[in-house]
Design an enzyme around this catalytic site. Structure first.
Site, PDB file in Angstrom:
ATOM      1  N   ARG A   1      11.380   3.191  14.537  1.00  0.00           N
ATOM      2  CA  ARG A   1      11.941   4.542  14.440  1.00  0.00           C
ATOM      3  C   ARG A   1      10.868   5.611  14.594  1.00  0.00           C
ATOM      4  NH1 ARG A   1      14.481   3.963   8.969  1.00  0.00           N
ATOM      5  NH2 ARG A   1      13.986   1.763   8.975  1.00  0.00           N
TER       6      ARG A   1
ATOM      7  N   GLU B   1       9.825  -1.479   1.379  1.00  0.00           N
ATOM      8  CA  GLU B   1      10.871  -1.441   0.357  1.00  0.00           C
ATOM      9  C   GLU B   1      11.731  -2.690   0.388  1.00  0.00           C
ATOM     10  OE1 GLU B   1      13.738   1.757   0.586  1.00  0.00           O
ATOM     11  OE2 GLU B   1      14.477   1.345  -1.426  1.00  0.00           O
TER      12      GLU B   1
HETATM   13  O1  LIG Z   1       7.255   3.106   2.966  1.00  0.00           O
HETATM   14  P1  LIG Z   1       7.755   1.743   3.271  1.00  0.00           P
HETATM   15  O2  LIG Z   1       8.372   1.047   2.066  1.00  0.00           O
HETATM   16  O3  LIG Z   1       6.700   0.914   3.919  1.00  0.00           O
HETATM   17  O4  LIG Z   1       8.947   1.895   4.303  1.00  0.00           O
HETATM   18  C1  LIG Z   1       8.938   2.815   5.362  1.00  0.00           C
HETATM   19  C2  LIG Z   1       9.128   2.129   6.676  1.00  0.00           C
HETATM   20  O5  LIG Z   1      10.369   1.409   6.707  1.00  0.00           O
HETATM   21  C3  LIG Z   1      11.038   1.697   7.936  1.00  0.00           C
HETATM   22  O6  LIG Z   1      10.618   0.868   8.973  1.00  0.00           O
HETATM   23  P2  LIG Z   1      11.145  -0.625   9.230  1.00  0.00           P
HETATM   24  O7  LIG Z   1      10.019  -1.570   8.902  1.00  0.00           O
HETATM   25  O8  LIG Z   1      12.448  -0.855   8.552  1.00  0.00           O
HETATM   26  O9  LIG Z   1      11.258  -0.696  10.804  1.00  0.00           O
HETATM   27  P3  LIG Z   1      12.184  -0.074  11.937  1.00  0.00           P
HETATM   28  O10 LIG Z   1      11.641   1.303  12.209  1.00  0.00           O
HETATM   29  O11 LIG Z   1      11.929  -1.013  13.049  1.00  0.00           O
HETATM   30  O12 LIG Z   1      13.617  -0.033  11.480  1.00  0.00           O
HETATM   31  C4  LIG Z   1      10.624   3.123   8.220  1.00  0.00           C
HETATM   32  O13 LIG Z   1      10.831   3.457   9.580  1.00  0.00           O
HETATM   33  C5  LIG Z   1       9.182   3.133   7.819  1.00  0.00           C
HETATM   34  O14 LIG Z   1       8.329   2.700   8.863  1.00  0.00           O
HETATM   35  N1  LIG Z   2      15.726   3.337   2.024  1.00  0.00           N
HETATM   36  C1  LIG Z   2      15.243   3.397   3.279  1.00  0.00           C
HETATM   37  N2  LIG Z   2      15.955   4.008   4.246  1.00  0.00           N
HETATM   38  C2  LIG Z   2      15.473   4.082   5.513  1.00  0.00           C
HETATM   39  N3  LIG Z   2      14.303   3.569   5.883  1.00  0.00           N
HETATM   40  C3  LIG Z   2      13.572   2.960   4.946  1.00  0.00           C
HETATM   41  N4  LIG Z   2      12.368   2.358   5.002  1.00  0.00           N
HETATM   42  C4  LIG Z   2      12.094   1.880   3.776  1.00  0.00           C
HETATM   43  N5  LIG Z   2      13.055   2.158   2.910  1.00  0.00           N
HETATM   44  C5  LIG Z   2      14.000   2.842   3.625  1.00  0.00           C
END
Ligand SMILES: O=P(O)(O)OC[C@H]1O[C@H](OP(=O)(O)OP(=O)(O)O)[C@H](O)[C@@H]1O
Ligand SMILES: Nc1ncnc2[nH]cnc12
Length: 188
Positions: free
Chosen positions: A76, A113
């Site tokens: 994202r 998370e």
């Molecule tokens: O602060 P954190 O607990 O580390 O979480 C934040 C991350 O989680 C999500 O990515 P995700 O790994 O879900 O990947 P995506 O963008 O491919 O959906 C979001 O886009 C951040 O990069």
């Molecule tokens: N609650 C949440 N919603 C969207 N992106 C996330 N990445 C980590 N936690 C998330």
């Protein structure tokens, strides 16, 4: 600087941009796991006018001349990073999930998370001393951001700033990243 306005929507690029972000976030309960409230920013990306104001707000906050490259975190973060880089007239460097980069790369594993992952960046991604703006959509626990900031520095970049559209303050990402500054358009 963090600003507050009468409706209680807080952000450090001003209440108007914070309101815009708040208006385009969907809460999805129990995704991708039970107990997680997923913050879906796809409606923001899909709204051309709001997306433009968000991107312009981030560039204005940091200053167009304050960074030489933008890092986006898969997946994202890519959406936001490419738009900011284009608006500022600089290049974009992808930080990718493990196994996707074709050439020698630095690697960092971390917990987020709702799981665990490994991120990578090409070893030659940055010119020495390049000032790098790191962007992502959401800051939650900060595991993803911490790994990315470490990767940027290992690859020779200088972190000029870290910006997210949405910060989940109750998960402590900002404290984890301290003393590095965190810029969030909206904090909840
Ligand atoms: O602060 P954190 O607990 O580390 O979480 C934040 C991350 O989680 C999500 O990515 P995700 O790994 O879900 O990947 P995506 O963008 O491919 O959906 C979001 O886009 C951040 O990069
Ligand atoms: N609650 C949440 N919603 C969207 N992106 C996330 N990445 C980590 N936690 C998330």
């Amino acid at each position: 600087m963090t600003e507050t306005h009468s409706a209680g929507v807080r952000g450090d690029s001003g209440p108007r941009v914070a309101e815009l972000v708040a208006s385009r976030v969907l809460d999805v309960p129990d995704f991708p796991k039970p107990g997680v409230m997923f913050k879906d920013l796809m409606p923001l990306f899909a709204d051309g006018e709001v997306f433009r104001q968000v991107v312009d707000g981030i560039v204005a906050y940091h200053g167009r001349d304050a960074f030489d490259a933008v890092v986006g975190i898969e997946a994202r973060g890519f959406v936001v990073a490419a738009a900011i880089a284009y608006a500022a007239g600089v290049g974009v460097v992808p930080v990718r999930k493990a196994g996707k980069l074709p050439r020698p790369a630095y690697s960092a594993s971390y917990a987020l998370e709702y799981g665990e992952a490994t991120l990578e960046v090409h070893e030659d991604a940055f010119t020495a001393g390049h000032r790098v703006l790191v962007v992502d959509d959401v800051l939650a626990t900060g595991g993803t951001a911490e790994a990315t900031l470490d990767l940027v520095e290992r690859a020779g970049g200088t972190v000029a700033g870290f910006t997210v559209l949405l910060e989940l303050g109750f998960l402590g990402g900002r404290e984890r990243l301290a003393p590095r500054p965190v810029h969030a358009l909206l904090s909840v």
